[in-house]
Design an enzyme around this catalytic site. Structure first.
Site, PDB file in Angstrom:
ATOM      1  N   LYS A 201       0.870  -1.186   0.000  1.00 19.03           N
ATOM      2  CA  LYS A 201       0.000   0.000   0.000  1.00 19.03           C
ATOM      3  C   LYS A 201       0.902   1.230   0.000  1.00 19.03           C
ATOM      4  CE  LYS A 201      -1.996   3.076   1.984  1.00 19.03           C
ATOM      5  NZ  LYS A 201      -1.850   4.489   1.573  1.00 19.03           N
ATOM      6  N   GLU A 277       8.979   1.320  11.213  1.00 21.34           N
ATOM      7  CA  GLU A 277      10.091   2.260  10.984  1.00 21.34           C
ATOM      8  C   GLU A 277       9.470   3.637  11.036  1.00 21.34           C
ATOM      9  OE1 GLU A 277      13.114   1.250  10.645  1.00 21.34           O
ATOM     10  OE2 GLU A 277      12.958  -0.817   9.937  1.00 21.34           O
ATOM     11  N   CYS A 312      13.656  10.382   7.102  1.00 17.85           N
ATOM     12  CA  CYS A 312      13.334  10.076   8.506  1.00 17.85           C
ATOM     13  C   CYS A 312      14.543  10.274   9.412  1.00 17.85           C
ATOM     14  CB  CYS A 312      12.803   8.663   8.605  1.00 17.85           C
ATOM     15  SG  CYS A 312      13.777   7.510   7.666  1.00 17.85           S
ATOM     16  N   GLU A 411       9.384  16.478  14.871  1.00 16.07           N
ATOM     17  CA  GLU A 411       9.866  16.199  13.513  1.00 16.07           C
ATOM     18  C   GLU A 411       9.227  17.182  12.538  1.00 16.07           C
ATOM     19  OE1 GLU A 411       8.617  12.486  11.662  1.00 16.07           O
ATOM     20  OE2 GLU A 411      10.701  12.145  11.110  1.00 16.07           O
TER      21      GLU A 411
HETATM   22  P1  NAD Z   1       2.206   8.700   7.388  1.00 19.31           P
HETATM   23  O1  NAD Z   1       2.367   7.956   8.653  1.00 19.31           O
HETATM   24  O2  NAD Z   1       1.210   9.789   7.334  1.00 19.31           O
HETATM   25  O3  NAD Z   1       1.806   7.689   6.212  1.00 19.31           O
HETATM   26  C1  NAD Z   1       2.527   6.522   5.937  1.00 19.31           C
HETATM   27  C2  NAD Z   1       1.595   5.498   5.333  1.00 19.31           C
HETATM   28  O4  NAD Z   1       0.574   5.185   6.271  1.00 19.31           O
HETATM   29  C3  NAD Z   1       0.880   5.965   4.071  1.00 19.31           C
HETATM   30  O5  NAD Z   1       0.817   4.897   3.157  1.00 19.31           O
HETATM   31  C4  NAD Z   1      -0.511   6.328   4.572  1.00 19.31           C
HETATM   32  O6  NAD Z   1      -1.502   6.180   3.595  1.00 19.31           O
HETATM   33  C5  NAD Z   1      -0.701   5.315   5.674  1.00 19.31           C
HETATM   34  N1  NAD Z   1      -1.650   5.747   6.697  1.00 19.31           N
HETATM   35  C6  NAD Z   1      -1.930   7.031   7.081  1.00 19.31           C
HETATM   36  N2  NAD Z   1      -2.874   7.027   8.044  1.00 19.31           N
HETATM   37  C7  NAD Z   1      -3.209   5.738   8.280  1.00 19.31           C
HETATM   38  C8  NAD Z   1      -4.129   5.090   9.156  1.00 19.31           C
HETATM   39  N3  NAD Z   1      -4.917   5.786   9.994  1.00 19.31           N
HETATM   40  N4  NAD Z   1      -4.195   3.739   9.135  1.00 19.31           N
HETATM   41  C9  NAD Z   1      -3.418   3.029   8.299  1.00 19.31           C
HETATM   42  N5  NAD Z   1      -2.543   3.573   7.432  1.00 19.31           N
HETATM   43  C10 NAD Z   1      -2.430   4.913   7.420  1.00 19.31           C
HETATM   44  O7  NAD Z   1       3.664   9.181   7.022  1.00 19.31           O
HETATM   45  P2  NAD Z   1       4.115  10.032   5.761  1.00 19.31           P
HETATM   46  O8  NAD Z   1       3.685  11.441   5.993  1.00 19.31           O
HETATM   47  O9  NAD Z   1       3.728   9.372   4.488  1.00 19.31           O
HETATM   48  O10 NAD Z   1       5.716   9.893   5.862  1.00 19.31           O
HETATM   49  C11 NAD Z   1       6.457  10.684   6.683  1.00 19.31           C
HETATM   50  C12 NAD Z   1       6.810   9.966   7.964  1.00 19.31           C
HETATM   51  O11 NAD Z   1       7.454   8.726   7.700  1.00 19.31           O
HETATM   52  C13 NAD Z   1       7.780  10.739   8.815  1.00 19.31           C
HETATM   53  O12 NAD Z   1       7.390  10.727  10.158  1.00 19.31           O
HETATM   54  C14 NAD Z   1       9.085   9.977   8.643  1.00 19.31           C
HETATM   55  O13 NAD Z   1       9.995  10.149   9.673  1.00 19.31           O
HETATM   56  C15 NAD Z   1       8.617   8.592   8.505  1.00 19.31           C
HETATM   57  N6  NAD Z   1       9.628   7.749   7.844  1.00 19.31           N
HETATM   58  C16 NAD Z   1      10.322   6.841   8.573  1.00 19.31           C
HETATM   59  C17 NAD Z   1      11.285   6.050   7.980  1.00 19.31           C
HETATM   60  C18 NAD Z   1      12.060   5.045   8.764  1.00 19.31           C
HETATM   61  O14 NAD Z   1      12.632   4.161   8.168  1.00 19.31           O
HETATM   62  N7  NAD Z   1      12.081   5.120  10.071  1.00 19.31           N
HETATM   63  C19 NAD Z   1      11.534   6.174   6.618  1.00 19.31           C
HETATM   64  C20 NAD Z   1      10.820   7.116   5.899  1.00 19.31           C
HETATM   65  C21 NAD Z   1       9.847   7.884   6.524  1.00 19.31           C
END
Ligand code: NAD
Length: 507
Positions: A201, A277, A312, A411
């Site tokens: 997804k 992650e 991240c 963040e």
């Molecule tokens: P996000 O958490 O908003 O979304 C990530 C994914 O989760 C998307 O596919 C989204 O559609 C899905 N999602 C959102 N709400 C949901 C819910 N209620 N239930 C189930 N799925 C849901 O994050 P983002 O804005 O896409 O990405 C940025 C974040 O990702 C930052 O906090 C960043 O630090 C983190 N990140 C972490 C790593 C790591 O390896 N630790 C790597 C890249 C990004």
């Protein structure tokens, strides 16, 4: 192109005009990819995919929902139980994935352009980093398939106890928009190497590259239905995968807030395994005996401004000894002048856009919060528009950041660095560790004893010493504290997609 070196790059022969022309062509894959075929969402609904370079609509993408996820999970479960992938000979599975890696390289320009159009990344980065790493990752996981052995336990001589790793079954992978192909290849590569069937997804901001990535897997010989892609929104698509009774493992990368939902989804459904992650607020601890201020300035600037800060583990907090702060800030500012935002289709551009309007508003809001908290804007801070209608924020540096300020703790996920001045090594370590996050940390010192001692004290999944953001598929990546649990990359990541089985035989 067959090398497994992380340094593999793909030469871009195309110009700004070539990429702009290609970007004007219609995107051909916009549906869901289930059971080896492109299909519309059951509801027939679509959502707009927007290009942050100029605000234009790239495509209308099929919007999956509960019914589509259920279908994809049923297909994945059927393929898993039929054993068409999990029971294929290891050598054959390896060869399928090797061919897939090659097809990714053959389609590098197309994949890179999709990544650039969706995420606002500079085209050279998409090509040389995102697509190149994605291909290398799939190749690396392929190579593990016929090289990882089981064990025989030292039990009494009247028995033999075998310890083997078996696939978990159906794996759901929910990923963010900042490195769609890289993060997907870590999860899907490890899950498929482990013998599972997968539903990916992607984030709603970056739905496109995953569709070609999956189609190429089937072209390479992956049986239809073993790898499916369902685009759609978080709560509906991601939530359904998280709560599904037939999903055995959920691998998530994204925000800490959403990551916690997946623990809840698991608790409320089938207690599926969850790996997370999550976010980060990486400190750069720069001691007064920093061995090379120029190298540190370059690593710190690129480490926070690369990908417009949407990384991240971006090194967003510089915890620096007062004796060298001014000199270091000046040098970081000099480097940042070479990382200014530009047209994402221009192969010379070093920094692209923020991914979407809401993230753009969030970063600008944090810049205002920093000012109101009393931090001083040293560099940048105001949006620029090298392409009309685009959402670009230049490298931004705050001085005078104090521990506990919101810009120091939360963040931001944009190109914003905060400098925190300290007077002792002890304070530097304490401030570096004073965070809910623990994804990465960096340390600059010429003293080898201090390097080892402080590296041990820093609470983070990766500690870099006298460098930053060096990484390889051979090293685990993931967080301490609220940066998550579980690891991507390295053989350890395959442990997250397999169950240990003991078979005890009485002789
Ligand atoms: P996000 O958490 O908003 O979304 C990530 C994914 O989760 C998307 O596919 C989204 O559609 C899905 N999602 C959102 N709400 C949901 C819910 N209620 N239930 C189930 N799925 C849901 O994050 P983002 O804005 O896409 O990405 C940025 C974040 O990702 C930052 O906090 C960043 O630090 C983190 N990140 C972490 C790593 C790591 O390896 N630790 C790597 C890249 C990004």
């Amino acid at each position: 192109p067959n090398t497994i070196s992380m340094e593999t790059t793909m030469a871009a022969q195309l110009t700004l005009a070539d990429w702009t022309k290609r970007a004007g062509q219609k995107v051909s894959r916009t549906q869901l990819f289930i059971d080896g075929k492109f299909v519309d969402a059951a509801s027939g609904r679509t959502f707009e995919s927007i290009n942050p370079r100029d605000g234009s609509i790239i495509a209308h993408v099929a919007e999956g929902d509960v019914e589509d996820v259920n279908r994809a999970v049923a297909v994945a479960k059927r393929t898993f139980e039929a054993g068409i992938w999990s029971e294929m000979a290891p050598l054959d599975r390896k060869n399928v994935m090797l061919k897939w890696a090659q097809l990714i390289r053959d389609h590098a320009e197309e994949l890179a352009l999709l990544e650039t159009m969706n995420c606002g990344k500079p085209i050279s980065d998409s090509l040389n980093v995102d697509v190149a790493s994605c291909a290398n990752n799939i190749q690396w996981y392929a190579e593990t398939i016929d090289k990882v052995y089981g064990e025989i336990a030292p039990v009494p001589r009247d028995s033999i106890a075998l310890i083997e790793r078996e696939p978990m079954g159906v794996v759901g992978a929910v990923v963010p928009w900042n490195y769609p192909l890289i993060i997907s290849s870590w999860k899907v590569g490890a899950a498929l190497a482990g013998g599972n069937s997968v539903i990916l997804k992607p984030a709603e901001q970056s739905p496109l590259s995953a569709l070609l990535f999956a189609e190429l897997a089937v072209q390479a010989g992956l049986p239809a239905g073993v790898f499916n892609v369902v685009n759609g929104f978080g709560p509906s698509c991601g939530g359904t995968l998280g709560k599904h009774m037939d999903v055995n493992k959920l691998a998530f990368t994204g925000s800490t807030e959403v990551g916690k939902y997946f623990l809840k989804y698991s608790a409320e459904s089938n207690a599926k395994a969850v790996s997370l992650e999550l976010g980060g607020k990486t400190p750069h601890v720069v001691l007064s005996d920093c061995p090379d201020i120029d190298a540190a300035a370059s690593a710190i600037a690129w480490g926070v401004f690369y990908n417009a800060g949407q990384t991240c583990h971006a090194g967003t907090r510089m915890v620096v000894d007062q004796k060298i702060e001014d000199e270091l800030l000046q040098k970081i500012q000099d480097v940042s002048k070479t990382i200014m935002p530009g047209d994402t289709y221009d192969p010379k551009t070093a920094m692209g856009t923020i991914v979407d309007r809401s993230q753009f508003d969030r970063v600008n809001e944090y810049i205002n919060i920093g000012k109101s908290e009393g931090a001083i804007v040293h560099t940048g801070g105001t949006p620029v528009e090298p392409v009309k209608g685009g959402i670009f924020i230049p490298p931004t540096i705050f001085k005078g950041v104090k521990p506990g300020m919101r810009i120091e703790q939360e963040e931001i996920f944009g190109p914003v660095l905060g400098s925190i001045r300290v007077t002792s090594d002890e304070d530097a370590v304490r401030i570096a560790n004073d965070s809910q996050y623990g994804l990465g940390a960096a340390l600059w010192t010429r003293d080898v004893s201090k390097a080892h001692k402080i590296a041990r004290q820093l609470r983070a999944g990766t500690v870099w010493v006298n460098t930053f953001d060096r990484s390889s598929i051979t090293t685990p990546f993931g967080g301490f504290k609220q940066s998550g649990t579980g690891r991507d990359r390295s053989l350890h990541s395959i442990e997250g997609y397999t169950n240990l089985k003991t078979t005890w035989i009485q002789l």
